[in-house]
Enzyme design. Structure first.
Site, PDB file in Angstrom:
ATOM      1  N   HIS A  24       0.847  -1.197   0.000  1.00  0.00           N
ATOM      2  CA  HIS A  24       0.000   0.000   0.000  1.00  0.00           C
ATOM      3  C   HIS A  24       0.885   1.250   0.000  1.00  0.00           C
ATOM      4  CE1 HIS A  24       0.656   0.731   4.264  1.00  0.00           C
ATOM      5  NE2 HIS A  24       0.027  -0.376   4.638  1.00  0.00           N
ATOM      6  N   HIS A  68       4.076   1.577   2.194  1.00  0.00           N
ATOM      7  CA  HIS A  68       5.295   0.883   1.766  1.00  0.00           C
ATOM      8  C   HIS A  68       5.957   1.641   0.605  1.00  0.00           C
ATOM      9  CE1 HIS A  68       2.427  -2.335   3.177  1.00  0.00           C
ATOM     10  NE2 HIS A  68       3.380  -2.382   4.079  1.00  0.00           N
ATOM     11  N   CYS A 123       1.754 -10.207  19.931  1.00  0.00           N
ATOM     12  CA  CYS A 123       0.849  -9.565  18.971  1.00  0.00           C
ATOM     13  C   CYS A 123       1.284  -9.998  17.580  1.00  0.00           C
ATOM     14  CB  CYS A 123       0.897  -8.045  19.093  1.00  0.00           C
ATOM     15  SG  CYS A 123       0.035  -7.246  17.722  1.00  0.00           S
ATOM     16  N   CYS A 171       2.093  -7.055  15.155  1.00  0.00           N
ATOM     17  CA  CYS A 171       3.453  -6.496  15.287  1.00  0.00           C
ATOM     18  C   CYS A 171       4.502  -7.570  15.097  1.00  0.00           C
ATOM     19  CB  CYS A 171       3.675  -5.920  16.688  1.00  0.00           C
ATOM     20  SG  CYS A 171       2.657  -4.532  17.109  1.00  0.00           S
ATOM     21  N   CYS A 218      -3.250  -4.255  21.820  1.00  0.00           N
ATOM     22  CA  CYS A 218      -2.103  -3.625  21.183  1.00  0.00           C
ATOM     23  C   CYS A 218      -2.581  -2.306  20.582  1.00  0.00           C
ATOM     24  CB  CYS A 218      -1.547  -4.530  20.076  1.00  0.00           C
ATOM     25  SG  CYS A 218      -0.494  -3.624  18.928  1.00  0.00           S
ATOM     26  N   HIS A 249      -2.533  -2.196  16.634  1.00  0.00           N
ATOM     27  CA  HIS A 249      -3.416  -3.053  15.841  1.00  0.00           C
ATOM     28  C   HIS A 249      -4.820  -3.181  16.409  1.00  0.00           C
ATOM     29  CE1 HIS A 249       0.608  -4.180  14.417  1.00  0.00           C
ATOM     30  NE2 HIS A 249      -0.017  -4.247  13.255  1.00  0.00           N
ATOM     31  N   LYS A 289      -4.704   5.586  10.595  1.00  0.00           N
ATOM     32  CA  LYS A 289      -3.645   4.648  10.257  1.00  0.00           C
ATOM     33  C   LYS A 289      -4.041   3.981   8.939  1.00  0.00           C
ATOM     34  CE  LYS A 289      -1.609   0.541  12.433  1.00  0.00           C
ATOM     35  NZ  LYS A 289      -1.146  -0.017  11.242  1.00  0.00           N
ATOM     36  N   LYS A 325      -5.712  -2.222   5.821  1.00  0.00           N
ATOM     37  CA  LYS A 325      -6.717  -2.877   5.010  1.00  0.00           C
ATOM     38  C   LYS A 325      -8.058  -2.850   5.739  1.00  0.00           C
ATOM     39  CE  LYS A 325      -7.251  -7.294   2.726  1.00  0.00           C
ATOM     40  NZ  LYS A 325      -6.854  -8.681   2.889  1.00  0.00           N
TER      41      LYS A 325
HETATM   42  N1  MSP Z   1       8.771  -7.080   8.104  1.00  0.00           N
HETATM   43  C1  MSP Z   1       8.976  -6.000   8.984  1.00  0.00           C
HETATM   44  C2  MSP Z   1      10.282  -5.307   8.711  1.00  0.00           C
HETATM   45  C3  MSP Z   1      11.495  -6.164   8.815  1.00  0.00           C
HETATM   46  S1  MSP Z   1      12.932  -5.275   8.399  1.00  0.00           S
HETATM   47  C4  MSP Z   1      14.165  -6.238   8.882  1.00  0.00           C
HETATM   48  C5  MSP Z   1       7.847  -5.002   8.815  1.00  0.00           C
HETATM   49  N2  MSP Z   1       7.196  -5.036   7.670  1.00  0.00           N
HETATM   50  S2  MSP Z   1       5.988  -4.055   7.257  1.00  0.00           S
HETATM   51  O1  MSP Z   1       5.475  -4.559   6.016  1.00  0.00           O
HETATM   52  O2  MSP Z   1       5.061  -3.920   8.318  1.00  0.00           O
HETATM   53  O3  MSP Z   1       6.665  -2.687   6.944  1.00  0.00           O
HETATM   54  C6  MSP Z   1       6.783  -1.654   7.886  1.00  0.00           C
HETATM   55  C7  MSP Z   1       7.430  -0.487   7.201  1.00  0.00           C
HETATM   56  O4  MSP Z   1       6.657  -0.126   6.031  1.00  0.00           O
HETATM   57  C8  MSP Z   1       7.510   0.803   7.996  1.00  0.00           C
HETATM   58  O5  MSP Z   1       8.589   0.845   8.890  1.00  0.00           O
HETATM   59  C9  MSP Z   1       7.652   1.796   6.866  1.00  0.00           C
HETATM   60  O6  MSP Z   1       8.924   1.729   6.317  1.00  0.00           O
HETATM   61  C10 MSP Z   1       6.650   1.274   5.861  1.00  0.00           C
HETATM   62  N3  MSP Z   1       5.305   1.745   6.141  1.00  0.00           N
HETATM   63  C11 MSP Z   1       4.180   0.987   6.220  1.00  0.00           C
HETATM   64  N4  MSP Z   1       3.120   1.797   6.464  1.00  0.00           N
HETATM   65  C12 MSP Z   1       3.554   3.061   6.554  1.00  0.00           C
HETATM   66  C13 MSP Z   1       2.928   4.283   6.772  1.00  0.00           C
HETATM   67  N5  MSP Z   1       1.640   4.390   6.963  1.00  0.00           N
HETATM   68  N6  MSP Z   1       3.702   5.397   6.782  1.00  0.00           N
HETATM   69  C14 MSP Z   1       5.047   5.348   6.581  1.00  0.00           C
HETATM   70  N7  MSP Z   1       5.667   4.213   6.380  1.00  0.00           N
HETATM   71  C15 MSP Z   1       4.958   3.050   6.376  1.00  0.00           C
HETATM   72  O7  MSP Z   1       7.638  -4.206   9.715  1.00  0.00           O
END
Ligand code: MSP
Length: 507
Positions: A17, A20, A125, A128, A142, A145, A294, A297
């Site tokens: 999304h 990312h 969780c 997380c 949490c 979430h 936030k 989905k």
């Molecule tokens: N798999 C772990 C990361 C492991 S790294 C060794 C994880 N994955 S995640 O898919 O949840 O990705 C989290 C990251 O995605 C955040 O730290 C950020 O880089 C990005 N983001 C996801 N949603 C976001 C926002 N709403 N805003 C900004 N960044 C976001 O955690």
């Protein structure tokens, strides 16, 4: 010097999304800029596959976990390409090279005496993928979430994080720029100073994951597996080469604050235990909220970056990411802002400037621009300052301030047109020299804008240069007044950012 940058490896329990896309685009802007400065770069991104939530989604869909991840990983692999992001390697934690390296890495920690066995009885969780203490919950849930964590009671292996407290404090005290921005550094420091608890690095009762080398009945806890990707990738990204020699520890990790502790506390301690140097820098950007919500989905606001690319084009999305909120600070962003920026800033400020400039050169000078007739000191000074400021800004991860700085020049050039009124100058042959200068300055200024913006707008920058008959030379030293190459045959350029269809306009 090589600029090595990483994004988090994303969980594949769902599709990408806008959140990312945000980190991935930011890392690409930094990387492209460093390339312009002639530096070697290495961009690592990828996916985190061994999470409990990934395993559960596969089960729900009636698929073997490996089949599930094989399918969805392709959607994630496509993401950088769709965002015009140039990566050097896409890691999957189910790669053999990664699995092998994680086992070696954990074995080193084990051999170092930093692992012991105990029973974990507490909360987990799955959102997380983290073990939780009661005081981290709000009303038993949490806060991130809004779910009640699961009770887990199982034999686990623990990592002696507590014994790294002093070394981590020493690291933070001697490297004040280790974590950026400063307020995040302070958060990390007070967390470490508050005392560290050992954490579980394994999971029993979950068949999905990398088996521990010393006890194959347990798999590595997903974070003990995922963090290691930043190193493991270097051992097999280029067959026959060990990139660790060149790239480690010269790495910059980029992420939002949701995973700050894992990267700024757990990861350095694990590295120290395994005998590695800690990373050069960790930059934490804000967690983008869409209109205060936030992005998720379940909230139904998980904006698909591809849909935005289809409507506005990839450069408008990249531009919006850089400017929606100040990079590095928490912030709320409105997706509707993208239409506004598209029209006002990209369409009017930049696009119209190019259309008007090229149209005037075509009309008043038959498409010809000769070498600089003179030197406009104010413009030369502003461009020289821009060259230094943006360089320093990008070094400080200030993506927003840097693009704002470039936009000051875009605005200066627009003002220059209004003030100099080339169409008035064109009426009187006595002003021919002045008109030559003004048209040269506008074309040269636009050339500078294109080069300076190339990291943000990789599709648009070459279009501007080509409309001005300029070579596609994006080296940072081109951000200098007066380097325009004399040219013939300039024609009125079509709009860079055409008006949107009314339906998209209202989005
Ligand atoms: N798999 C772990 C990361 C492991 S790294 C060794 C994880 N994955 S995640 O898919 O949840 O990705 C989290 C990251 O995605 C955040 O730290 C950020 O880089 C990005 N983001 C996801 N949603 C976001 C926002 N709403 N805003 C900004 N960044 C976001 O955690």
């Amino acid at each position: 010097m090589t600029f090595y940058v990483t994004t988090p490896i994303y969980y594949v329990n769902d599709r990408p999304h806008i959140g990312h896309a945000y980190t991935t685009i930011a890392a690409d802007i930094l990387t492209r800029h460093h390339k312009q400065r002639g530096e070697e770069t290495f961009f690592l991104t990828g996916v985190d596959e061994h999470a409990t939530k990934v395993w559960r989604v596969a089960e729900e869909q009636g698929l073997a976990p490996q089949d599930y991840v094989d399918r969805i990983a392709e959607d994630w692999r496509a993401l950088p390409q769709q965002l015009n992001v140039q990566t050097d390697f896409f890691i999957r934690t189910s790669d053999d090279g990664h699995k092998r390296f994680v086992r070696e890495f954990l074995q080193r920690i084990y051999d170092n005496g930093d692992v012991y066995e105990d029973v974990y009885a507490g909360l987990y969780c799955v959102g997380c993928e983290a073990f939780k203490t009661e005081d981290e919950l709000v009303d038993g849930k949490c806060p991130l979430h809004n779910t009640v964590p699961e009770w887990i009671e199982e034999k686990n292996y623990f990592f002696r994080l507590s014994s790294y407290q002093d070394r981590l404090l020493e690291l933070l005290d001697t490297r004040p720029d280790f974590v950026q921005p400063q307020f995040r550094f302070n958060e990390v420091r007070s967390f470490v100073a508050g005392g560290l608890r050992d954490f579980s690095i394994s999971r029993a009762g979950q068949p999905w994951g990398i088996p521990l080398p010393w006890d194959e009945s347990q798999v590595a806890y997903v974070w003990a597996d995922a963090l290691v990707n930043y190193l493991s990738a270097l051992t097999y990204a280029r067959p026959g080469e060990d990139l660790r020699e060149e790239l480690w520890p010269e790495v910059r990790h980029l992420m939002a604050q949701d995973i700050l502790r894992f990267h700024c506390v757990y990861w350095p301690a694990m590295l120290l235990s395994a005998g590695y140097t800690v990373p050069k820098q960790i930059f934490i950007h804000g967690y983008l909220l869409l209109d205060e919500l936030k992005i998720s989905k379940s909230l139904g606001n998980a904006v698909d970056p591809l849909a935005l690319v289809e409507t506005y084009g990839v450069d408008a999305l990249r531009f919006w990411c850089a400017r929606a909120v100040t990079f590095g600070q928490d912030g709320s962003a409105s997706i509707s802002g993208i239409a506004d920026r598209y029209e006002r800033e990209l369409g009017n400020d930049l696009g119209n400037l190019l259309s008007r400039t090229t149209a005037m050169i075509a009309r008043f000078r038959d498409g010809h621009i000769s070498a600089a007739p003179g030197r406009t000191a104010e413009l030369a000074d502003e461009i020289a300052a821009l060259q230094t400021d943006v360089r320093a800004g990008i070094d400080a991860f200030d993506l927003t301030g840097s693009v704002d700085r470039i936009w000051v020049l875009v605005r200066t050039l627009n003002r220059y047109v209004t003030e100099q009124k080339p169409w008035e100058l064109a009426k009187d042959e006595a002003n021919a020299g002045r008109l030559d200068q003004v048209l040269f300055d506008l074309a040269d200024g636009l050339r500078v804008c294109a080069v300076a913006l190339a990291a943000y707008l990789p599709e648009t920058a070459p279009k501007i240069l080509s409309a001005l008959g300029q070579p596609e030379d994006l080296r940072w030293e081109q951000v200098e007044y007066g380097r325009l190459v004399p040219v013939d045959g300039i024609e009125a350029a079509p709009p860079l950012f055409p008006r949107l269809e009314p339906a998209a306009d209202a989005a």
